[in-house]
Write a protein that holds these residues in place. Structure first.
Motif, mmCIF file in Angstrom:
data_model
loop_
_atom_site.group_PDB
_atom_site.id
_atom_site.type_symbol
_atom_site.label_atom_id
_atom_site.label_comp_id
_atom_site.label_asym_id
_atom_site.label_seq_id
_atom_site.Cartn_x
_atom_site.Cartn_y
_atom_site.Cartn_z
ATOM 1 N N ASN A 67 82.763 23.511 50.628
ATOM 2 C CA ASN A 67 81.530 23.408 49.949
ATOM 3 C C ASN A 67 81.469 22.482 48.607
ATOM 4 O O ASN A 67 81.008 22.970 47.569
ATOM 5 N N THR A 68 82.203 21.731 48.676
ATOM 6 C CA THR A 68 82.534 20.522 47.243
ATOM 7 C C THR A 68 82.421 19.124 47.913
ATOM 8 O O THR A 68 83.019 18.821 49.028
ATOM 9 N N GLU A 69 81.711 18.471 47.179
ATOM 10 C CA GLU A 69 81.279 17.137 47.850
ATOM 11 C C GLU A 69 82.537 16.011 47.234
ATOM 12 O O GLU A 69 82.824 16.245 46.019
ATOM 13 N N HIS A 97 73.576 27.581 54.688
ATOM 14 C CA HIS A 97 74.062 26.613 53.694
ATOM 15 C C HIS A 97 72.908 25.521 53.443
ATOM 16 O O HIS A 97 72.583 24.882 54.374
ATOM 17 N N THR A 109 81.584 16.810 52.879
ATOM 18 C CA THR A 109 81.541 18.012 52.396
ATOM 19 C C THR A 109 82.271 19.049 53.534
ATOM 20 O O THR A 109 81.833 19.033 54.817
ATOM 21 N N LEU A 164 82.856 22.621 55.465
ATOM 22 C CA LEU A 164 82.124 24.087 55.415
ATOM 23 C C LEU A 164 82.692 25.074 56.229
ATOM 24 O O LEU A 164 83.437 24.724 57.161
#
Length: 455
Positions: free
Chosen positions: A216-218, A265, A227, A229
DNA sequence: GCGATCAGTT
DNA sequence: CACAACTGATCGC
């Protein structure tokens, strides 16, 4: 005669092979004039290990030479029914449509992967090629490449992939990391931190190549926003979301089990997925299985029942290297007993960094009535021997094989109808605990994601 | 001895 | 049975 799919990417049309229709009517290779560069054509031609599929847009447009290039001509995607998507009219037989599997157990070879479809063996990838084409590892199939980027996913068995400057690993299962060895030197490997630990620990990959990413981090990698997931598959498994600088968004599911919660999400709610690479292991309505919680509940209740009748029962859960942890974790919690497993698995489980799991792991087989073993060991003969090994500490074995696919209609809907197989003191239950999406879950996921609706 | 590939197993 | 995910044997260097 064998044809060489390892040939250059520029080779548009490999020469035809002898029997060129499989049992489902798919062309193995386009019979001469078959100018159809359909998805199925590309798919079949590209070789091996169908680790993920690209749902390609509707009209089988102009033939697209070099199936593997990034010239993906960005055709819009329209998701129709899963069968239509691959031009399958109607499954002639039961096993017909099942196939569109990602990651079939088809090994690395460039041969005979059609076995999964038809059961017929075929060879079409001899390395020793006559006409002087240099022999090299099979070329990376098109569906492992992310168009418009220098990225591949789960493509480690092809040596250096041309144009690839970043290699993504969706999760740590053999059929996906295959080819990774300590000699790896073809570029950075991006994966979750948990997968990264396993890669380092078990494959001895040089740290300089391992690039762990948080979920969950770009991250911007080579100009692409990436990203990861949660994939709800095995520990460390990720869906990979790419946003290109031109705004296109691609989602590569790897192996995953779609769930309602996934739909919350943010990245999947925008309705802006242009291209979807899908794990379609169970792309056939015949595969049904209950929610994981239901299966876990069944397993726990069954274990309790057996223990009540025979307190000296050994509970065994079969598992591959990673995956199915929640099955034995739930038993451990419900019965308040530790989890015994051998040293190599203990090392792996501890590496997850999950306190709730780690604190329950024991290294003494006599001290716990709950043992985790390789799936291959969960058979009557082996368990009978194992029981003797434990020297009177236990008098019976209750074992579970979380198989993931359901043969009996019964197990799909009514867990309590599952019949164990018993021999002597050993009882084995096959339970439909799947870490892949069922057909309906897949369908619901597609309905939700709607790859490129309306463009 | 090592990696790549093939065959076999549950 | 069919499936995912191995595991082991063999091949080639």
């Amino acid at each position: 005669m064998d044809t060489d799919i390892t040939g250059d990417a520029e080779t548009d049309l490999p020469p035809p092979v002898s029997d060129d229709l499989d049992d489902n009517g798919f062309p193995i290779l386009p019979p001469t004039a078959a100018a159809t560069s359909s998805f199925a054509d590309d798919f079949y031609r590209s070789g091996i290990d169908w680790s993920s599929l690209q749902l390609q847009a509707a009209p089988p447009h102009q033939r697209n030479p070099a199936a593997g290039t990034k010239a993906k001509c960005g055709g819009p995607l329209v998701q129709r029914s899963l069968f239509q998507a691959w031009g399958i009219e109607k499954p002639p037989r039961e096993e017909a449509a099942q196939g569109v599997r990602a990651a079939a157990g088809v090994s690395s070879s460039s041969a005979s992967h059609s076995g999964t479809w038809s059961g017929r063996k075929r060879r079409w990838g001899g390395d020793s090629e006559e006409n002087g084409v240099a022999k090299k590892p099979a070329t990376c199939p098109f569906y492992k490449k992310i168009p418009g980027t220098p990225f591949t996913v789960d493509a480690f068995r092809y040596g250096a992939v041309e144009g690839c400057s970043a290699y993504f690993l969706s999760h740590f299962h053999y059929d996906h990391y295959g080819g990774l060895t300590k000699k790896w030197c073809h570029g950075p490997i991006y994966c979750t931190a948990l997968t990264a630990r396993l890669v380092k620990m078990l494959l001895s990959i040089n740290s300089e190549y391992i690039c762990p990413l948080e979920l969950n981090t770009e991250y911007v990698i080579d100009g692409v926003t990436v990203t990861l997931l949660e994939a709800n598959h095995c520990p460390g498994a990720a869906l990979i979301h790419f946003r290109l600088s031109d705004g296109k968004t691609y989602l590569h599911t790897g192996d995953f089990r779609a769930s309602k919660s996934m739909q919350s999400h943010p990245l999947l709610q925008t309705g802006r997925i242009n291209l979807l690479y899908l794990d379609t292991t169970y792309c056939n309505p015949k595969y049904k299985f209950p929610p994981q919680e239901d299966v876990i509940d069944f397993v726990v209740r069954t274990a309790q029942r057996y223990l009540k009748k025979q307190p000296k029962t050994l509970i065994v859960v079969g598992a591959y290297s990673i995956g199915k942890e929640n099955v034995y974790l739930a038993i451990s919690q419900a019965l308040e007993v530790p989890i015994y497993t051998d040293a190599s698995r203990r090392r792996i489980l501890h590496s997850f960094g999950w306190p709730d799991l780690s604190k329950r792991i024991s290294s003494c087989d006599q001290s716990s009535p709950l043992h985790v073993m390789p799936l291959a060991s969960v058979q009557h003969e082996k368990l009978t021997k194992y029981l003797e090994t434990l020297n009177q500490r236990f008098l019976a074995v209750l074992a579970f094989r979380p198989t993931g696919w359901t043969f009996s209609e019964a197990a799909g809907k009514e867990l309590d109808l599952i019949k164990p197989s018993s021999r002597g003191r050993v009882t084995i239950y096959g339970v439909p605990y799947s870490e892949h999406s069922s057909f309906t879950e897949l369908r619901d996921f597609l309905k939700f994601v709607r790859p490129q609706k309306g463009l």
